[in-house]
Design a protein around this motif. Structure first.
Motif, PDB file in Angstrom:
ATOM      1  N   ASP A 165       0.825  -1.204   0.000  1.00 13.89           N
ATOM      2  CA  ASP A 165       0.000   0.000   0.000  1.00 13.89           C
ATOM      3  C   ASP A 165       0.863   1.259   0.000  1.00 13.89           C
ATOM      4  N   GLY A 166       1.790   1.310  -0.976  1.00 10.57           N
ATOM      5  CA  GLY A 166       2.562   2.530  -1.159  1.00 10.57           C
ATOM      6  C   GLY A 166       3.504   2.878  -0.031  1.00 10.57           C
ATOM      7  N   GLN A 167       4.003   1.879   0.736  1.00  9.59           N
ATOM      8  CA  GLN A 167       4.885   2.178   1.860  1.00  9.59           C
ATOM      9  C   GLN A 167       6.353   2.274   1.446  1.00  9.59           C
ATOM     10  N   GLY A 168       6.649   1.997   0.190  1.00  9.01           N
ATOM     11  CA  GLY A 168       7.978   2.207  -0.353  1.00  9.01           C
ATOM     12  C   GLY A 168       9.089   1.534   0.419  1.00  9.01           C
TER      13      GLY A 168
ATOM     14  N   VAL B  94       9.953   1.477   3.483  1.00 13.05           N
ATOM     15  CA  VAL B  94       9.562   0.814   4.728  1.00 13.05           C
ATOM     16  C   VAL B  94       9.133  -0.620   4.450  1.00 13.05           C
ATOM     17  N   LEU B  95       8.362  -0.796   3.403  1.00 13.61           N
ATOM     18  CA  LEU B  95       7.905  -2.128   3.023  1.00 13.61           C
ATOM     19  C   LEU B  95       9.076  -2.986   2.547  1.00 13.61           C
ATOM     20  N   GLN B  96       9.991  -2.387   1.803  1.00 12.12           N
ATOM     21  CA  GLN B  96      11.174  -3.128   1.354  1.00 12.12           C
ATOM     22  C   GLN B  96      11.985  -3.620   2.547  1.00 12.12           C
ATOM     23  N   ASP B  97      12.142  -2.766   3.565  1.00  7.86           N
ATOM     24  CA  ASP B  97      12.880  -3.168   4.762  1.00  7.86           C
ATOM     25  C   ASP B  97      12.168  -4.306   5.480  1.00  7.86           C
ATOM     26  N   LEU B  98      10.838  -4.247   5.542  1.00  7.73           N
ATOM     27  CA  LEU B  98      10.077  -5.316   6.176  1.00  7.73           C
ATOM     28  C   LEU B  98      10.324  -6.638   5.464  1.00  7.73           C
ATOM     29  N   VAL B  99      10.269  -6.613   4.132  1.00  5.34           N
ATOM     30  CA  VAL B  99      10.480  -7.840   3.362  1.00  5.34           C
ATOM     31  C   VAL B  99      11.888  -8.381   3.600  1.00  5.34           C
TER      32      VAL B  99
ATOM     33  N   SER C 213       6.739   0.525  -9.381  1.00  9.34           N
ATOM     34  CA  SER C 213       8.098   0.351  -8.882  1.00  9.34           C
ATOM     35  C   SER C 213       8.137  -0.211  -7.477  1.00  9.34           C
ATOM     36  N   ASP C 214       7.147   0.096  -6.621  1.00 14.51           N
ATOM     37  CA  ASP C 214       7.119  -0.475  -5.279  1.00 14.51           C
ATOM     38  C   ASP C 214       7.135  -1.987  -5.348  1.00 14.51           C
TER      39      ASP C 214
END
Length: 242
Positions: A74-77, A79-84, A104-105
């Protein structure tokens, strides 16, 4: 905060195989509820925790050690990449949930280690098969974003023979080409096996040989290769079976 459900409420399937442990992470409570309702009805799957945000997801993942985490895109850019990346480092496989046109996200979180993507409107049956496939070690990309995703990923480095060229698609047998084409459509090994009326190990074998012959690393690169080789006007034949 939703507490971990270590008991895995709902049927967990018979036999000696433990259930696939699933963590749900999304900031929309209604979506989390829907996912929980679907997955808890399925033998062999166990919803062990739910999280409404990134920090909570990491804390719960460390506590309950899920096999697969479903994460809302949901567009967290970054932050989401770090979570993954963090979940992948824990040995947790990640499946993304999102809308078409994630752009791109989606590309970046796949590069960060995510193992699958499904559209939020996916059928319950398809969602369950994707979770099971990713738990088995497969990579699953929803057909709704394949075209855009492959176009973006195609800008990345290409596998080559040392002269900047990939081996021709014709290096594969007709059956290997057919399997590769179905991989590019986003089908799991089980779905490909059912479509071609062969066993799942046979499908896995075809994919393994195709990757080796083409000098590719994984299913995503194989899908990109099929995408390139079937572009209109490129002078190459379409894969067998299409």
């Amino acid at each position: 905060m939703d507490e971990p459900d270590d008991t895995g409420h709902g049927p967990v399937g018979s036999g000696s195989c433990p259930p696939v442990r699933v963590l749900i992470c999304d900031d929309h409570e209604v979506l989390r509820h829907g996912l929980r309702t679907v997955l808890r009805r399925i033998p062999g799957l166990s919803v062990v925790a739910e999280a409404g945000g990134v920090g909570e997801a990491l804390s719960l993942a460390a506590a309950v050690r899920p096999d697969v985490t479903l994460v809302g895109l949901d567009g967290q850019g970054p932050v989401l990449q770090d979570l993954v990346r963090e979940l992948t480092a824990m040995g947790v496989r990640v499946v993304l949930l999102g809308e078409a046109g994630a752009g791109s996200d989606l590309v970046e979180v796949l590069r960060a280690g995510a193992r699958g993507y499904v559209h939020t409107t996916v059928s319950p049956e398809r969602l369950v098969e994707c979770v099971r496939a990713v738990a088995r070690g497969e990579t699953v990309l929803d057909a709704s974003v394949t075209g855009e995703l492959l176009h973006r990923l195609d800008r990345g480095p290409r596998s080559s023979d040392g002269n900047g060229h990939q081996p021709p698609h014709g290096a594969l047998t007709a059956r290997q080409q057919a399997v590769a084409a179905l991989v590019a459509e986003g089908l799991t090994n089980a779905e490909i096996a059912a479509r071609l009326e062969v066993s799942r190990p046979t499908v896995k074998g075809h994919i393994t040989v195709a990757l080796r012959r083409l000098g590719l690393r994984d299913r995503t690169q194989l899908a990109i290769h099929v995408h390139r080789s079937t572009r209109p006007g490129d002078g190459r034949a379409r894969p067998a079976g299409h």
